[in-house]
Design an enzyme around this catalytic site. Structure first.
Site, mmCIF file in Angstrom:
data_model
loop_
_atom_site.group_PDB
_atom_site.id
_atom_site.type_symbol
_atom_site.label_atom_id
_atom_site.label_comp_id
_atom_site.label_asym_id
_atom_site.label_seq_id
_atom_site.Cartn_x
_atom_site.Cartn_y
_atom_site.Cartn_z
ATOM 1 N N SER A 624 -8.318 4.282 9.876
ATOM 2 C CA SER A 624 -9.464 3.733 10.443
ATOM 3 C C SER A 624 -10.076 2.469 9.877
ATOM 4 O O SER A 624 -9.452 1.460 9.816
ATOM 5 C CB SER A 624 -10.538 4.724 10.413
ATOM 6 O OG SER A 624 -11.617 4.546 11.182
ATOM 7 N N ASP A 715 -7.204 8.301 20.943
ATOM 8 C CA ASP A 715 -8.257 8.091 19.943
ATOM 9 C C ASP A 715 -9.299 7.112 20.858
ATOM 10 O O ASP A 715 -9.107 6.158 21.504
ATOM 11 C CB ASP A 715 -7.628 6.989 19.007
ATOM 12 C CG ASP A 715 -8.429 6.458 17.961
ATOM 13 O OD1 ASP A 715 -9.683 6.577 18.089
ATOM 14 O OD2 ASP A 715 -7.928 5.990 16.720
ATOM 15 N N HIS A 747 -8.058 10.339 16.820
ATOM 16 C CA HIS A 747 -8.249 9.294 15.638
ATOM 17 C C HIS A 747 -7.741 9.776 14.397
ATOM 18 O O HIS A 747 -7.138 9.243 13.596
ATOM 19 C CB HIS A 747 -9.893 8.881 15.382
ATOM 20 C CG HIS A 747 -10.166 7.950 14.657
ATOM 21 N ND1 HIS A 747 -9.665 6.592 14.922
ATOM 22 C CD2 HIS A 747 -10.834 7.911 13.342
ATOM 23 C CE1 HIS A 747 -10.031 5.869 13.806
ATOM 24 N NE2 HIS A 747 -10.674 6.413 13.195
#
Length: 771
Positions: A624, A715, A747
């Site tokens: 991320s 995601d 995610h």
């Protein structure tokens, strides 16, 4: 050789040569041993029915790789011989597997257990009430009443009332009716008929709550009577709120019983809520169904009783409500600094509301700040509250002392908080660099779990000597547990490793920096005990996401596996991380891609200067925002890294802003708090240019590092297009890149098989390029 001249299919899997395949074989066996270590998810403690000692119940889990699910178990124990220097846990011989169970919630007395089984498709949700020896009740709630029950830790709210006859909970409201079509066209009216002669259309699209909440549109309140099995929706709330975290208010004589819950506005745009504490929310009260006096009300009085009452109008955020044991006041957490600044997570504050003696809540209650936001903590002192949960029973017997676990720099600590005076004390050992998490209270004792990067989780038992006070003394006892086990190979490896928490000085302090942002940040360094000065292990730099999150000094199976391959780890908590005060956290928004990148580079140089790392053997990884940093670093410092891995990285903010469930994040992290006020669904050309310039993709022409990308096709936070575009751009430039897409993952890439394959590929990739 085939005489036809047509080459045969390769024997090795796609992308693997024989050397890599051998590495896959050996590393996968080792990874399996780490994967099998059980995780303690929750715990409860109850007074024993015999009056002697108490009962402990532990929810534990373990990946089932073949089935691609987590096995969930319950393990019970009898707790006795409690003193300041001795405690005995007598464990059941075997755990009980909770097959097909969505969640469990014991009753306050521990005499009953609610077991919820969320059904798939159109099947009903099953509620089971277990007694000590059997299932005593079972109820099936059809989809026409509500959908799946929430048990996610955020909207989740399952609460028994005080006499254990009613349970309040949060579930998805019934799915709106959809148009029906037949061979003759549209069929008027709604129908539940299923036959070959009709089919259901889609109807109008409706917003959901984003990442991990796909299809979750409207969490609503319900109450089930476990005597009759009747389920009633809580009236008066309406669709303008999505609800969660429900608790029962104290019962008062000749008064309706109330429910207190958290409500998030849901009548406008729903932005992603996972890990986003910056969503405005408030506490509300509403009359509970089945109230004794509710049945006697009629007409106008009935409509007044079901009106929702706003309890926290004067504050922008309120969640995790907990009533004091005597019912005289209500405490709650607030993330108002996150809401007001736009940062997705920030320092919490703790507040208190006095509860009316007649049990009838109003909107005029005074909100008292118990623990304020800490802006710039003194060295070694309390840095502020950073909580992701509050236990359902957080109180000591004095009725005003809360026990909580909170992030404290790069560690997690157990705290006592006086809800009347606001005094906060650390009660886990202050000389420990391990992470300490609260599991449950056993009367005035504490069941906790402690771990470190080189120690698997161990259960600890905290005993209070005397009364709770600022100077109270706590003794921490080791608990022998069948949960805290691992293979001899893993144990031997962990015993050969060590860790430390390093203070990294800020480089190039600007004049306009706040005091908190000028203080050193931290990095966790894991290394071999036997490393020689002239032979330094290769280094993996590990970067957390967020960016307003933190890497804690607790045990990580995945990172321990990578360390076991012969790597040192540098786990950087750059400025902007949780746990270091609000000034340090708020220094990052508006400076992503520069301040955080420079902090990581300074941390790397720091360990090189200390002689702890070889500058020619450094790999970097993150997910991320950690992937954002990883891809920034290999572009901004192309000669620094031998290998890189990015999990669902935010590579191009100008692409992400139009597709993510949190477009406001792009504005705030790019422009600072100003981004909150200029956020719009369609970015201007000038803003798109600014987003691009903040992005790793703007440095892609300089990248030389072999890069592994791990992406989740479902995601919603950083859609897969961001990573695919970055990989294609690298390939276009002739760079070494490998992409693995997990088609069913979101995610976090948290499905057991995806997590296993991810870290196996990371290990093999780093072994190939950084050994």
């Amino acid at each position: 050789m085939d005489s036809s001249g047509v080459s045969s299919f390769p024997e090795n899997p796609v992308g693997l040569d024989r050397v890599c395949e051998e590495e896959y074989t050996s590393q996968s066996r080792l990874l399996q041993e780490f994967t099998e270590i059980a995780t303690i998810d929750k715990a409860w403690a109850f007074t024993s029915s015999s009056g002697y000692g108490s009962k402990g119940m532990f929810a534990i889990s373990q990946p089932n790789l073949l089935a691609n699910v987590r096995r969930r178990y319950i393990l019970s124990s009898h707790i006795s011989n409690k003193s300041s220097d001795s405690v005995s846990f007598e464990w059941a011989p075997f755990p009980v597997e909770m097959t097909g169970v969505f969640t469990i919630v014991p009753s306050p007395s521990g005499s009953k257990l609610l077991v919820v089984r969320n059904a798939e498709n159109d099947s009903p949700t099953r509620f089971e009430i277990w007694g000590p020896a059997q299932v005593e009740k079972e109820f099936q709630v059809p989809r026409s009443i509500h959908g799946s029950v929430y048990a996610d830790g955020w909207f989740e709210g399952i609460s028994w009332n005080f006499d254990e006859t009613l349970i309040a909970y949060v579930a998805e409201e019934p799915v709106p009716s959809k148009p029906t079509f037949t061979c003759f066209g549209y069929k008027k009216g709604d129908t539940t008929e299923k036959d070959m002669g009709n089919w259901k259309g889609q109807g109008e699209w409706e917003e959901d709550w984003g990442e991990t909440y796909a299809g979750k549109r409207q969490p609503a309140l319900f109450v089930i009577n476990i005597i009759s099995g009747e389920v009633q929706a809580v009236e008066g709330v309406g669709r303008f709120l999505s609800v969660g975290q429900v608790v029962w208010a104290p019962a008062a004589e000749n008064s309706n019983q109330y429910l207190v819950f958290v409500g998030w506005p849901s009548d406008a745009r729903k932005l992603g809520i996972k890990h986003c504490y910056n969503r405005p929310c408030a506490l509300y009260a509403v009359t509970a169904p089945f109230s004794k006096s509710q049945a006697t009300n009629s007409g106008d009085n009935a409509s007044k009783d079901v009106a929702v009452i706003a309890l926290t109008q004067s504050i922008s955020s309120a969640f995790f409500p907990r009533f004091s044991p005597d019912g005289k006041y209500l405490v709650f957490l607030s993330a108002r600094t996150a809401v007001d600044s736009g940062a997705h997570w920030a320092t919490n504050s703790l507040h208190r509301i006095d509860w009316p003696a007649d049990g009838k809540p109003g909107q005029s209650g005074k909100i008292v700040e118990v623990v304020p936001v800490v802006m710039c903590p003194d060295d070694g002192c309390f840095p502020g509250l950073y909580l992701s949960k509050i236990p359902s029973k957080p109180w000591l017997s004095d009725g005003f002392t809360l026990i909580l676990s909170s992030i404290w720099g790069s560690t997690e600590a157990i705290l006592s908080v006086n809800a009347l005076s606001g005094q906060v004390s650390q009660i886990s050992p202050s000389n420990s660099n391990s992470a300490w998490g609260l599991l449950a209270l056993d009367g005035d004792s504490i069941i906790a779990v402690s771990s470190s990067p080189v120690d698997i989780p161990q259960i600890k038992y905290g005993v209070l000597a005397g009364k709770a006070s600022e100077d109270a003394k706590w003794s921490w006892l080791d608990v022998t547990s069948p949960i805290s086990r691992c293979s001899e190979k893993v144990r031997s490896f962990l015993s050969s490793r060590q860790f430390d928490i390093l203070k990294i000085p800020v480089r190039d302090i600007a004049e306009n920096l706040t005091k908190g942002a000028s203080k050193p940040y931290e990095a966790i360094f894991v290394s071999s005990k036997s490393q020689k000065n002239d032979m330094r292990d290769p280094l993996i730099v590990v970067l957390h996401g967020g960016p307003h999150s933190v890497s804690l000094s607790g045990f990580s199976k995945s990172l321990a596996f990578l360390s076991s391959l012969g790597y040192s780890l540098l786990i950087v908590n750059y400025r902007g991380s949780l746990g270091f005060g609000e000034e340090a956290l708020q220094s990052l928004p508006g400076k992503v891609g520069s301040q955080d990148v420079n902090d990581v580079l300074a941390a790397i140089d720091h360990v090189i200067d200390m002689g702890l790392a070889d500058p020619s053997k450094i790999a970097v990884m993150g997910g991320s925002h950690g992937g954002f940093l990883t891809t920034h670093l290999i572009g901004q410092a192309p000669d620094k890294f031998a290998a890189a891995c990015a999990r669902n990285p935010a590579c191009n903010l100008s692409l992400m802003v139009g597709t993510t469930d949190i477009p406001d994040w792009v504005y705030v992290e790019s422009f600072g708090s100003e981004g909150k006020s200029i956020f719009t669904e369609v970015a201007s050309p000038e803003n798109l240019t600014a987003f691009y310039n903040k992005s790793p993709v703007s440095h892609i022409s300089k990248v030389e590092t072999p890069t592994l990308l791990l992406l989740g096709a479902k995601d919603l936070r950083v859609p897969v297009s961001s990573g695919i575009q970055y990989a294609r751009a690298l390939k276009e430039r002739g760079r070494e890149v490998k992409v693995i897409v997990f088609p069913e993952d979101t995610h976090g890439l948290e499905r057991p098989q995806s997590d296993f394959e991810s870290y196996l590929n990371i290990g093999v990739w780093f072994k190939k390029y950084c050994s």
